[in-house]
Design an enzyme around this catalytic site. Sequence first.
Site, PDB file in Angstrom:
ATOM      1  N   SER A 134      -6.437   4.506  -6.800  1.00 29.02           N
ATOM      2  CA  SER A 134      -7.352   5.142  -5.849  1.00 29.02           C
ATOM      3  C   SER A 134      -7.707   6.549  -6.283  1.00 29.02           C
ATOM      4  CB  SER A 134      -6.734   5.186  -4.456  1.00 29.02           C
ATOM      5  OG  SER A 134      -7.621   5.857  -3.582  1.00 29.02           O
ATOM      6  N   LYS A 171      -2.655  -1.299  -1.837  1.00 27.56           N
ATOM      7  CA  LYS A 171      -3.991  -0.727  -2.064  1.00 27.56           C
ATOM      8  C   LYS A 171      -4.984  -1.274  -1.047  1.00 27.56           C
ATOM      9  CE  LYS A 171      -7.263   1.692  -3.897  1.00 27.56           C
ATOM     10  NZ  LYS A 171      -8.532   1.097  -3.930  1.00 27.56           N
ATOM     11  N   HIS A 197      -4.387   0.569   2.062  1.00 26.45           N
ATOM     12  CA  HIS A 197      -4.947   1.914   1.842  1.00 26.45           C
ATOM     13  C   HIS A 197      -6.445   1.893   2.165  1.00 26.45           C
ATOM     14  CE1 HIS A 197      -7.388   4.590  -0.674  1.00 26.45           C
ATOM     15  NE2 HIS A 197      -6.402   5.469  -0.619  1.00 26.45           N
ATOM     16  N   ASN A 198      -7.139   0.901   1.641  1.00 25.71           N
ATOM     17  CA  ASN A 198      -8.578   0.826   1.872  1.00 25.71           C
ATOM     18  C   ASN A 198      -8.900   0.517   3.328  1.00 25.71           C
ATOM     19  OD1 ASN A 198      -8.671   1.172  -0.906  1.00 25.71           O
ATOM     20  ND2 ASN A 198     -10.359  -0.240  -1.176  1.00 25.71           N
TER      21      ASN A 198
END
Length: 468
Positions: free
Chosen positions: A129, A183, A186-187
Site C-alpha cells: 500500500s 490488504k 486495509h482497502n
Amino acid sequence: MSSTYDFGMIGLGVMGRNFLLNIADHGFSAAGLDLDQEKADALDEESEGKAVKGTTNTAEFIALLRRPRRIMLLVPAGKAVDSAIEALLPHLDNGDLIIDGGNSHFEDTNRRQEYLKMKGLQFLGVGVSGGAEGARKGPSIMPGGNVEAYQLVGPILEAVSAKVNGDPCVAHLGSGSAGHYVKMVHNGIEYGLMQLIAEAYDILKTIGGLSNEELHQVFSLWNKGALESFLIEITADIFAKRDPESDGFLVDQILDKAKQKGTGKWTSQSAMDLGIGIPTIDAAVTMRGISALKMERKQTAPHYIRAIEETPEVHKEQVIYQVGEALHFAFITTYAQGMHLLAEASEEYGYGLNLETVAKIWRGGCIIRAELLEIMRQAYQEQPALRNLLLAPVFHEPLLHSQQAARAILKTAIDFGVPTMALSSALAYFDAFRNPRLPLNLVQAQRDYFGSHTYERVDKEGVFHTEW
Ligand code: 6PG
C-alpha cells in the site's frame, strides 16, 4: 551474463518501476521484466547509475537472477497474475520464490499457493500500500505465506518499507493468504474513511456553507489534531488545487461518479460470509454504486424537490466542530469494524494474525496511516486478544465524548436531506454494539412463527417452538 541480481520484478508500470528503484536505493540489485518495450526502457532511463536492468525477454530476465530467485509480480489482479505465473514456470527451479504484490483476492492466493507448492516453488501473497509515491519512498507491506519463504525476501522488504520511529512497516503477518486478506481489509477501511470524509465535506459545504478555501483550512487544522492522517492531509491539499482549465477549483469540475476495483466489495462480501458487521465499509461500497447512477439520480431529483420543508438555523463554527468530532468518532468505529473482521478471519482461516503488528505496520506508508493507529497498536499490546476496539479502555472516553457531536450533526444532516450513509452507520454500529438487548428477539419470534425455526429463551436453556 552473470546471475547476480537480488530481486526480479514483473510488471514495470509506475508502481513496479518505483518499487525497483526503491530496492536499488537500498543497495540491492534488481531486474525488471515487461513485455512493453517502452516500460522496460523507462526503467533503464530512470535507473541510470543504479544496479537495475529492464528487459522484455523472460529468458534474459531469469538468467539475471541469482538463486533461489525472488520474483515479484506487480500486475493487475485476476487473470494477469495467473498468466504471468504460467509464463514463468518453465524457467524456474525448485525453491524459487514468486511474490504476488498486487491486490489479489485471498481465495486466489490460497489456490496459487497450493498450485505452486505442488511444483516445488515458494509463493507469498503480499499486500503493498501507498500508491506510486509509497512504492518509491517506502510503502507499507503486508506479506503472508510460509515463514521460510518470507525469510528469503524479508531483509529486502524491510529495507524498502516505510519506517515509523525506526520500525519497518512490514512484518510476516501469517500463513496462507493472510497478507492479501489484511490488504483487502486495509482497502475496506480505506473505502470507509474516504466515504466518511466525503460526507463531512458535503455537510460542511451544503449546510455550513464553507468555501473551498475554508475547507482547505479546516482539513489542514484537523490534520494537526486527533484526525491526523494521510487521507485528511491529501483532502486538505485537494481543496486548494485550482483548475488549470477554468478559473475555479479542480474539485468542483470532477464528476461525482466514483469508480472501484473491487477490494472494498470483497471486504463486505467476506464480512457477510463470516457474520461480522462492517456497516460503514458496506455503506462506502454502496455509495460508490449509487454515485455511479448519475442519470437515475438526475431523473429522480425533480420529483422530490419538496422533500425538505424547512431547515433549522445553523452556526458555521458549530457545524465545523461537530463534523470534526463526528469524523473522529466514525474513524475509530470504522477501524474497529475492520479489525474485528481481521480477528474473526484469523480464527476462521488459521492465519495467526497479531493485530498489534497489523496496527504497527499500518502506521506508515499506507493509505490509511493515521495517528490513531499508534493508539490502537498500544490497545492491542495491552490486550492481545481484544476482539473489538470499542472494548479498549483508551477509546471509552473519546467515543463517549465525540458521539454527542456525531448525534447532533447527524440530526442536522437529516433535516437538510444531506445523505450520510457512512456517518450514520458508524453511529448505528456503536449504538448496536453498546446495546445488551437488541430487538432481534422479535426477528426470532417471526422466524419461528412462519417457519418453525425455533428460538432460545432468556430464562432457561434449550430450543423452543411455539404454535403462534
Ligand atoms: C493502496 C490502495 C491501492 C489502490 C486501491 C484503489 O493501498 O495503495 O488501496 O491498492 O489505490 O486499490 O481502489 P479502488 O480503485 O477500488 O478505489
